[in-house]
Design a protein around this motif. Structure first.
Motif, PDB file in Angstrom:
ATOM      1  N   GLY A 176       0.810  -1.205   0.000  1.00 53.19           N
ATOM      2  CA  GLY A 176       0.000   0.000   0.000  1.00 53.19           C
ATOM      3  C   GLY A 176       0.848   1.261   0.000  1.00 53.19           C
ATOM      4  O   GLY A 176       2.074   1.216  -0.145  1.00 53.19           O
ATOM      5  N   GLU A 177       0.175   2.412   0.154  1.00 52.70           N
ATOM      6  CA  GLU A 177       0.860   3.708   0.159  1.00 52.70           C
ATOM      7  C   GLU A 177       0.942   4.226   1.587  1.00 52.70           C
ATOM      8  O   GLU A 177      -0.056   4.246   2.315  1.00 52.70           O
ATOM      9  N   HIS A 178       2.123   4.675   1.976  1.00 58.44           N
ATOM     10  CA  HIS A 178       2.371   5.151   3.331  1.00 58.44           C
ATOM     11  C   HIS A 178       2.930   6.580   3.255  1.00 58.44           C
ATOM     12  O   HIS A 178       3.922   6.812   2.564  1.00 58.44           O
ATOM     13  N   VAL A 179       2.292   7.518   3.933  1.00 59.50           N
ATOM     14  CA  VAL A 179       2.720   8.918   3.927  1.00 59.50           C
ATOM     15  C   VAL A 179       3.588   9.166   5.158  1.00 59.50           C
ATOM     16  O   VAL A 179       3.160   8.922   6.303  1.00 59.50           O
ATOM     17  N   ILE A 180       4.793   9.645   4.937  1.00 63.02           N
ATOM     18  CA  ILE A 180       5.742   9.960   6.015  1.00 63.02           C
ATOM     19  C   ILE A 180       5.818  11.483   6.137  1.00 63.02           C
ATOM     20  O   ILE A 180       6.007  12.188   5.133  1.00 63.02           O
ATOM     21  N   ARG A 181       5.695  12.008   7.357  1.00 64.35           N
ATOM     22  CA  ARG A 181       5.717  13.454   7.593  1.00 64.35           C
ATOM     23  C   ARG A 181       6.838  13.823   8.561  1.00 64.35           C
ATOM     24  O   ARG A 181       7.106  13.090   9.516  1.00 64.35           O
ATOM     25  N   TYR A 182       7.455  14.969   8.276  1.00 64.36           N
ATOM     26  CA  TYR A 182       8.414  15.568   9.205  1.00 64.36           C
ATOM     27  C   TYR A 182       7.878  16.926   9.642  1.00 64.36           C
ATOM     28  O   TYR A 182       7.288  17.666   8.839  1.00 64.36           O
ATOM     29  N   THR A 183       8.079  17.262  10.912  1.00 63.19           N
ATOM     30  CA  THR A 183       7.692  18.557  11.459  1.00 63.19           C
ATOM     31  C   THR A 183       8.894  19.162  12.170  1.00 63.19           C
ATOM     32  O   THR A 183       9.596  18.463  12.914  1.00 63.19           O
ATOM     33  N   VAL A 184       9.133  20.480  11.947  1.00 66.72           N
ATOM     34  CA  VAL A 184      10.266  21.169  12.576  1.00 66.72           C
ATOM     35  C   VAL A 184       9.782  22.480  13.183  1.00 66.72           C
ATOM     36  O   VAL A 184       8.868  23.131  12.651  1.00 66.72           O
ATOM     37  N   TYR A 185      10.376  22.885  14.327  1.00 70.40           N
ATOM     38  CA  TYR A 185      10.063  24.137  15.007  1.00 70.40           C
ATOM     39  C   TYR A 185      11.349  24.951  15.167  1.00 70.40           C
ATOM     40  O   TYR A 185      12.402  24.386  15.465  1.00 70.40           O
ATOM     41  N   ASP A 186      11.235  26.275  15.003  1.00 66.36           N
ATOM     42  CA  ASP A 186      12.375  27.131  15.306  1.00 66.36           C
ATOM     43  C   ASP A 186      12.246  27.642  16.740  1.00 66.36           C
ATOM     44  O   ASP A 186      11.348  27.227  17.487  1.00 66.36           O
ATOM     45  N   GLN A 187      13.123  28.572  17.126  1.00 67.15           N
ATOM     46  CA  GLN A 187      13.132  29.046  18.514  1.00 67.15           C
ATOM     47  C   GLN A 187      11.849  29.790  18.858  1.00 67.15           C
ATOM     48  O   GLN A 187      11.422  29.809  20.021  1.00 67.15           O
ATOM     49  N   ALA A 188      11.219  30.422  17.874  1.00 65.92           N
ATOM     50  CA  ALA A 188       9.958  31.135  18.101  1.00 65.92           C
ATOM     51  C   ALA A 188       8.760  30.210  17.936  1.00 65.92           C
ATOM     52  O   ALA A 188       7.624  30.680  17.916  1.00 65.92           O
ATOM     53  N   TYR A 189       9.034  28.902  17.798  1.00 70.62           N
ATOM     54  CA  TYR A 189       7.989  27.888  17.643  1.00 70.62           C
ATOM     55  C   TYR A 189       7.189  28.055  16.358  1.00 70.62           C
ATOM     56  O   TYR A 189       6.027  27.655  16.277  1.00 70.62           O
TER      57      TYR A 189
END
Length: 463
Positions: free
Chosen positions: A233-246
């Motif tokens: 099947g199809e699998h969606v991979i996500r990345y999330t990043v925050y800076d110092q000010a969120y």
């Protein structure tokens, strides 16, 4: 009237008036200043005197409010003893004290009441921003928020001072509006590994940079780690990043896993399949089995190939050919090994009542016997007229004697021996047994897992 009497009465009346009446709205002349506050005093528990002239309290003057009064003596005596007043404040003011007061015999009102202006608290300062209000902290004052250049206002842009003395909404904040930069790996497509429905997928983690102060708070992966096993099947991979000010930035990519499949195989008539993995995926193997009483003709194993085709060809299950022209009991028994169970019925004479009873019950349970792979062998009579048969196949005298010796079967009386597919003596009977008892014994103790599955699928076949 005597001379001088008029002057005396006038003097007394002047004193009475000067001690009883007060300036409207001023309280008790010099004793009380211009205020609405009236001290509460308990009414003496004595009978009130009857006054011919109304006794007056000072006239009420509610600043930023009004009093609605009712007198028992009528509308011209709104400050006389017994007068009751209902008090209220103008909009923007809150009543402090009693809402209803009364003029008491001691010429004082029964309570202290005044109107206080409604005010909200001073708003806190806004970090990296400011606000301006239309009327300070008074009722209906509206305050508008703004942020310094480069920052975005999150929350309420305007707030109002409400009737309950609180501001509408909540404190907003000014935040950094520039999110970091985040780059995800490219999407990829993989083929499942042979004889599996999964495959291992690797990739380099996402790369993040911040355009403001260069500080990356943390990077979060939503999904399996690199090097994980991914199913079809199809699998969606996500990345999330925050800076110092969120400030947040996200990216995603897809992992697609494809399973190569062959056409679904059908089990042969009078047989079944046992397959690995999903049964028709690349690398899966399917083994053909025949029901008891049937033999396989053709390849016993087929493999799903990368070309989406099965190896070999479909085998068949044909009725088992019983060969009674053998030289030993072992050769006869080997034909049934792992295929059929044997019920050997022995009687000294065909007219034996136990034999006739047992034979009648078994003839009525042919379907159940075949469903449980049970073959009947009959050994009836005494030499030289002894007969041995499997269905229509007749056994030689040597095989009859060999069976009796191998299984310890006597000729002198009715008896039966039940042999499993493994050739082991499973049970013995000296009296007729009902098919139900026999079937219950097989279903409870002798069925393999595959037979149990088939038994469930064909439960009602004989009904």
């Amino acid at each position: 009237m005597l001379p001088g009497t008029s002057s005396l009465l006038l003097c007394l009346w002047t004193k009475v008036v000067s001690s009883t009446w007060y300036e409207v709205g001023s309280g008790y002349a010099a004793a009380e200043r211009r205020t609405n506050e009236v001290y509460i005093e308990e009414t003496p528990q004595v009978s009130l005197p009857e006054y011919r002239v109304p006794q007056w309290c000072h006239r009420l003057n509610i600043y930023h409010g009004e009093a609605t009064c009712y007198s028992p003596r009528g509308g011209n005596y709104l400050s006389s003893m017994g007068t009751r007043c209902e008090l209220s404040c103008n909009r923007g003011y809150r009543l402090i004290g009693q809402r209803s007061i009364q003029c008491l015999p001691n010429r004082r009102w029964s309570g202290i009441t005044y109107c206080r202006q409604i005010r909200c608290h001073t708003l806190p300062s806004l970090y990296r921003g400011s606000y301006q209000c239309s009327a300070g902290v008074k009722l209906d004052s509206q305050c508008s928020y703004t942020c310094q250049p480069g920052y975005y206002l999150e929350g309420d842009r305007r707030r109002m001072c409400l009737d309950d003395g609180h501001w509408s909404g909540s404190d907003p904040i000014c935040v950094d509006i520039e999110p970091p930069k985040l780059r995800c790996p490219e999407s990829r497509e993989r083929i499942a590994e042979p004889d599996k429905l999964t495959t291992t997928v690797y990739w380099d983690p996402a790369r993040a940079t911040d355009t403001a102060d260069g500080i990356i708070k943390h990077v979060t992966l939503h999904g399996p780690e690199p090097g994980s096993e991914f199913p079809e099947g199809e699998h969606v991979i996500r990345y999330t990043v925050y800076d110092q000010a969120y400030n947040r930035a996200t990216c995603k990519f897809a992992v697609r896993v494809q399973v190569i499949r062959c056409p679904v195989l059908k089990p042969p008539e009078h047989g079944y399949l046992s397959c690995t993995s999903a049964g028709n995926n690349y690398g899966a193997t399917c083994e053909y089995h025949c029901d008891g009483g049937y033999e396989r003709q053709g390849a016993h194993l087929r493999v799903c190939q990368s070309t989406r085709q099965w190896s070999g060809s479909q085998p068949r299950c044909t009725p088992m050919q019983i060969n009674v022209d053998v030289n030993s009991v072992a050769s006869l028994m080997d034909q049934f090994y792992d295929k059929r169970r044997l019920l050997i019925v022995s009687a000294p004479d065909p007219s034996d009542r136990y034999y006739k009873m047992q034979n009648s019950m078994l003839q009525q349970a042919t379907c159940g016997l075949d469903l449980r792979h049970i073959t009947i062998i009959e050994l009836v009579g005494l030499p030289p007229h002894e007969v041995g048969r499997i269905h229509e196949h007749r056994l030689s005298d040597n095989i009859i004697e060999g069976l009796r010796q191998f299984l310890h079967i006597t000729r002198s009386r009715f008896n039966m021996v039940f042999v499993g597919k493994d050739g082991v003596d499973r049970d013995r009977y000296i009296q007729p047994v009902t098919p139900e008892e026999l079937f219950s014994f097989v279903d409870t103790y002798l069925l393999s897992s595959q037979e149990q599955l088939q038994r469930e699928q064909n439960r009602d076949m004989c009904e």
